[in-house]
Design a protein around this motif. Structure first.
Motif, short mmCIF file in Angstrom:
data_model
loop_
_atom_site.label_atom_id
_atom_site.label_comp_id
_atom_site.label_asym_id
_atom_site.label_seq_id
_atom_site.Cartn_x
_atom_site.Cartn_y
_atom_site.Cartn_z
N ALA A 93 -8.01 7.86 -0.09
CA ALA A 93 -8.04 6.53 0.14
C ALA A 93 -9.69 6.27 0.80
CB ALA A 93 -7.24 6.11 0.95
N LEU A 113 -7.00 4.98 -3.53
CA LEU A 113 -6.77 3.69 -2.93
C LEU A 113 -8.03 3.18 -2.18
CD1 LEU A 113 -4.70 1.25 -2.10
CD2 LEU A 113 -4.41 2.72 0.12
N TYR A 152 -3.28 9.04 4.17
CA TYR A 152 -3.34 9.21 2.64
C TYR A 152 -4.64 9.96 2.21
CZ TYR A 152 -2.80 8.38 -2.24
OH TYR A 152 -2.72 8.31 -3.59
N SER A 177 -3.58 4.09 4.62
CA SER A 177 -4.62 4.76 4.02
C SER A 177 -5.34 5.81 4.89
CB SER A 177 -5.95 3.71 3.91
OG SER A 177 -6.26 3.29 5.12
N CYS A 203 1.18 4.31 -3.00
CA CYS A 203 0.67 5.40 -2.88
C CYS A 203 1.69 6.60 -3.06
CB CYS A 203 -0.18 5.79 -1.26
SG CYS A 203 -1.49 4.87 -1.09
N VAL A 246 -9.13 0.30 0.26
CA VAL A 246 -8.57 -0.85 0.99
C VAL A 246 -9.83 -1.88 1.54
CG1 VAL A 246 -7.39 -1.59 3.13
CG2 VAL A 246 -6.63 0.30 1.89
N ALA A 306 1.02 -1.19 0.21
CA ALA A 306 0.04 0.26 -0.02
C ALA A 306 1.00 1.34 0.10
CB ALA A 306 -1.15 0.09 1.17
#
Length: 304
Positions: A210, A150, A207, A204, A143, A152, A139
């Motif tokens: 995400a 993203l 980020y 995430s 990124c 998840v 991940a």
């Protein structure tokens, strides 16, 4: 079909995809930014979710375009591993990732959803790359290097562990990842799953682009949940969205192989409750609770 016929068909398929790769280098295909990465642990329902999302013509879908060639062509032994660790396959994995995010299709069967999405002569609209992958430990790498949107995908560790167990993968998976010791395979798997997914969730959370989703939420209300995902990705729901949801979420197809994407998804979410023993579940939970993953922590989450 005889052996010669099968060989000829395979040769044509490979030649066709190689032609796509050559064409895409001569006439680069412009995909919309950012690409979308659907990332999960193996056997977490990402193939199913990917098929639903790929029903939108705005997506150009690639199913495990890094993992499949990494394992089948380059001799990779690990599906899940941290790219920051010393590992002989890291260079190959990163090279494959660079090709994928540049829009070059893989030659492996089942990776490309629709060949015309990767042909400069047949594209009618500018599409967004949808890349489904199964190494949650990558991940941070994805990124930082590619800046995707993203997604998840989490699933109850008991459901994931059961799927590994039914395919005979449980022990080998733990041993390859060097998760050894006196504990049993269920406890080791619980720790591995929780550790790797916690890393992806942590990435995430820091980020901007995400979204964390759970398999259980998707199957509980698939129409609303997938509508929200499309909107978050900046993609319109397909015109036949109702029939797509019916096909992939409420089908009565045979589930015995465990690889079908057209299914009654609620049944797959609850399967572990009738398949696992109390001893297996307790061992799995012990290993899982020894990790920082904050999902699936309530006592009600572990009732058979």
């Amino acid at each position: 079909m005889n052996r010669l016929g099968r060989a000829l068909r395979k040769t044509k398929e490979v030649a066709s995809v190689y032609s796509l790769r050559l064409l895409s280098r001569i006439h680069p295909i412009g995909f919309s930014s950012p690409p979308v990465v659907l990332l999960s642990y193996p056997r977490s329902g990402s193939s199913w979710a990917g098929e639903v999302l790929a029903s939108s013509p705005q997506f150009a879908y690639l199913r495990e375009p890094i993992t499949q060639p990494y394992l089948k062509k380059f001799g990779g032994t690990r599906t899940v591993f941290n790219l920051a660790d010393e590992h002989t396959g890291n260079t190959v994995y990163k090279k494959l990732a660079n090709e994928v995010f540049s829009g070059y299709p893989s030659v492996f069967k089942g990776v490309i959803n629709c060949k015309s999405d990767f042909s400069p002569f047949f594209k009618k609209i500018q599409q967004t790359l949808l890349i489904k992958e199964v190494n949650p430990a990558a991940a941070d790498f994805y990124c930082k290097r590619y800046q995707p949107f993203l997604l998840v995908l989490l699933r109850h560790p008991a459901a994931v562990a059961l799927s590994f167990y039914e395919r005979g993968w449980l022990k080998h998976h733990c041993e390859v990842l060097n998760e050894v010791g006196n504990s049993d395979d269920w406890k080791r798997f619980g720790k591995l799953y929780g550790t790797f997914m916690a890393e992806a969730v942590e990435v995430s959370s820091h980020y901007q682009n995400a979204k964390i989703i759970t398999y259980e939420a998707l199957v509980h209300d698939p129409k609303q949940q997938f509508s929200d995902i499309f909107a978050d990705c900046g993609i319109s729901v397909p015109e036949n969205f109702d029939s797509v949801i019916e096909q992939y979420c409420y089908s009565n197809g045979d589930l015995s192989s465990g690889f079908q994407t057209e299914r009654d998804s609620k049944l797959t979410a609850q399967k572990w409750k009738t398949k696992l023993t109390t001893e297996q579940l307790n061992s799995l939970r012990e290993g899982f609770f020894d990790t920082p993953l904050e999902f699936y922590r309530q006592p009600s989450d572990w009732i058979l």
